[in-house]
Design an enzyme around this catalytic site. Sequence first.
Site, PDB file in Angstrom:
ATOM      1  CE1 TYR A 127       2.372  -7.605   9.500  1.00  0.00           C
ATOM      2  CE2 TYR A 127       4.034  -8.277  11.088  1.00  0.00           C
ATOM      3  CZ  TYR A 127       3.606  -7.414  10.113  1.00  0.00           C
ATOM      4  OH  TYR A 127       4.383  -6.353   9.760  1.00  0.00           O
ATOM      5  CE  LYS A 139       2.415  -5.847  13.205  1.00  0.00           C
ATOM      6  NZ  LYS A 139       3.481  -5.090  12.574  1.00  0.00           N
ATOM      7  CD  GLU A 190       3.853   3.452   9.002  1.00  0.00           C
ATOM      8  OE1 GLU A 190       3.867   3.142  10.211  1.00  0.00           O
ATOM      9  OE2 GLU A 190       2.970   3.044   8.207  1.00  0.00           O
ATOM     10  CG  LEU A 206       0.880  -0.593  12.377  1.00  0.00           C
ATOM     11  CD1 LEU A 206      -0.266  -1.347  11.732  1.00  0.00           C
ATOM     12  CD2 LEU A 206       2.024  -1.540  12.674  1.00  0.00           C
TER      13      LEU A 206
HETATM   14  N1  PLP Z   1       4.876   0.923  11.268  1.00  0.00           N
HETATM   15  C1  PLP Z   1       4.960  -0.179  10.501  1.00  0.00           C
HETATM   16  C2  PLP Z   1       4.701  -0.062   9.024  1.00  0.00           C
HETATM   17  C3  PLP Z   1       5.285  -1.422  11.075  1.00  0.00           C
HETATM   18  O1  PLP Z   1       5.368  -2.520  10.299  1.00  0.00           O
HETATM   19  C4  PLP Z   1       5.536  -1.485  12.472  1.00  0.00           C
HETATM   20  C5  PLP Z   1       5.868  -2.747  13.114  1.00  0.00           C
HETATM   21  O2  PLP Z   1       5.937  -3.794  12.512  1.00  0.00           O
HETATM   22  C6  PLP Z   1       5.457  -0.303  13.223  1.00  0.00           C
HETATM   23  C7  PLP Z   1       5.103   0.886  12.586  1.00  0.00           C
HETATM   24  C8  PLP Z   1       5.709  -0.305  14.701  1.00  0.00           C
HETATM   25  O3  PLP Z   1       4.666  -0.923  15.392  1.00  0.00           O
HETATM   26  P1  PLP Z   1       4.881  -1.587  16.838  1.00  0.00           P
HETATM   27  O4  PLP Z   1       5.464  -0.530  17.703  1.00  0.00           O
HETATM   28  O5  PLP Z   1       3.532  -1.979  17.237  1.00  0.00           O
HETATM   29  O6  PLP Z   1       5.832  -2.734  16.625  1.00  0.00           O
END
Ligand code: PLP
Length: 284
Positions: free
Chosen positions: A33, A147, A179, A204
């Site tokens: 997603y 993701k 994170e 991520l």
């Molecule tokens: N880390 C995780 C586990 C996430 O689920 C997300 C966003 O959904 C992020 C980091 C941040 O990613 P982004 O800046 O691309 O939204």
Amino acid sequence: MSRTVYVNGEYLPEEDAKISIFDRGFLFADAIYEVCSVIDGRLIDFEGHFQRLERSSGELDLNLPASRDEILEIHRELVRLNGIQEGLVYMQISRGSADRDFVFPKDSKPTIVLFTQQIPLQEMIDRPKGIRVISIDDLRWARRDIKTVQLLYPSMCKMMAKKAGADDAWLIQDGCVTEGTSNNAYIVTKSGTIVTRQLSNDILHGVTRAAVLRLAREAQMQVEERPFTIEEAQNASEAFITSATNFATSVVSVDGIAIGSGKPGPVTARLREIYAEECRRQAI
Ligand code: PLP
């Protein structure tokens, strides 16, 4: 009020949208997603989200059912049909439906679903609040760089945080923060260096992270990509998270210990400001 959503080529009222009970997203979490924010009716960082979608699909041998241009058009049409000025577009692509089997089906047709959510993003930018986090063991699978929709453990962590009177959790592996449950995690040291974990399969690869670090470096701020501990965070001058839906949001306490002044800090405020400016400039 009913939204218009997108399912496999059709724009439909949400109550009429259906997918199979044999969909592998439902049975195996075999789906990826992306979430793209919308400000002033325009998409933020669409290219970054599309590139990550392509990477996720490649890692899982899952064919994307639409091209970049088609996916962009669906995003725009949903924003238009639902009159979204501020909010987000959620897109999920599964491997499609097939008789239940752990082995990937050969010829399944991927399922693609998109929907919008209205969220007051501008208010969050203008009147940012600080969040409180607790630390919890990172028990997710080891491919967090993909993701996928396996979001049960992050959901459980958010529930644990709520139960503890906090807003979110930072996840810990080998004594260091990986994170947040749905965001990337940062501290600002007393000497003003922004510290965040380096990219690997452990986290991520946040689209907002990439933009914020680039802008921080352009603004001559010091950035160090390395793991940090909870103790280091508790002794930092600031801490914050980034994500498409949070921009840069201050973390004001970790495990009940106030960080710095215990209020949203100036480095985070500056980053949010320059990121929001860039978003407005780049939005499509
Ligand atoms: N880390 C995780 C586990 C996430 O689920 C997300 C966003 O959904 C992020 C980091 C941040 O990613 P982004 O800046 O691309 O939204």
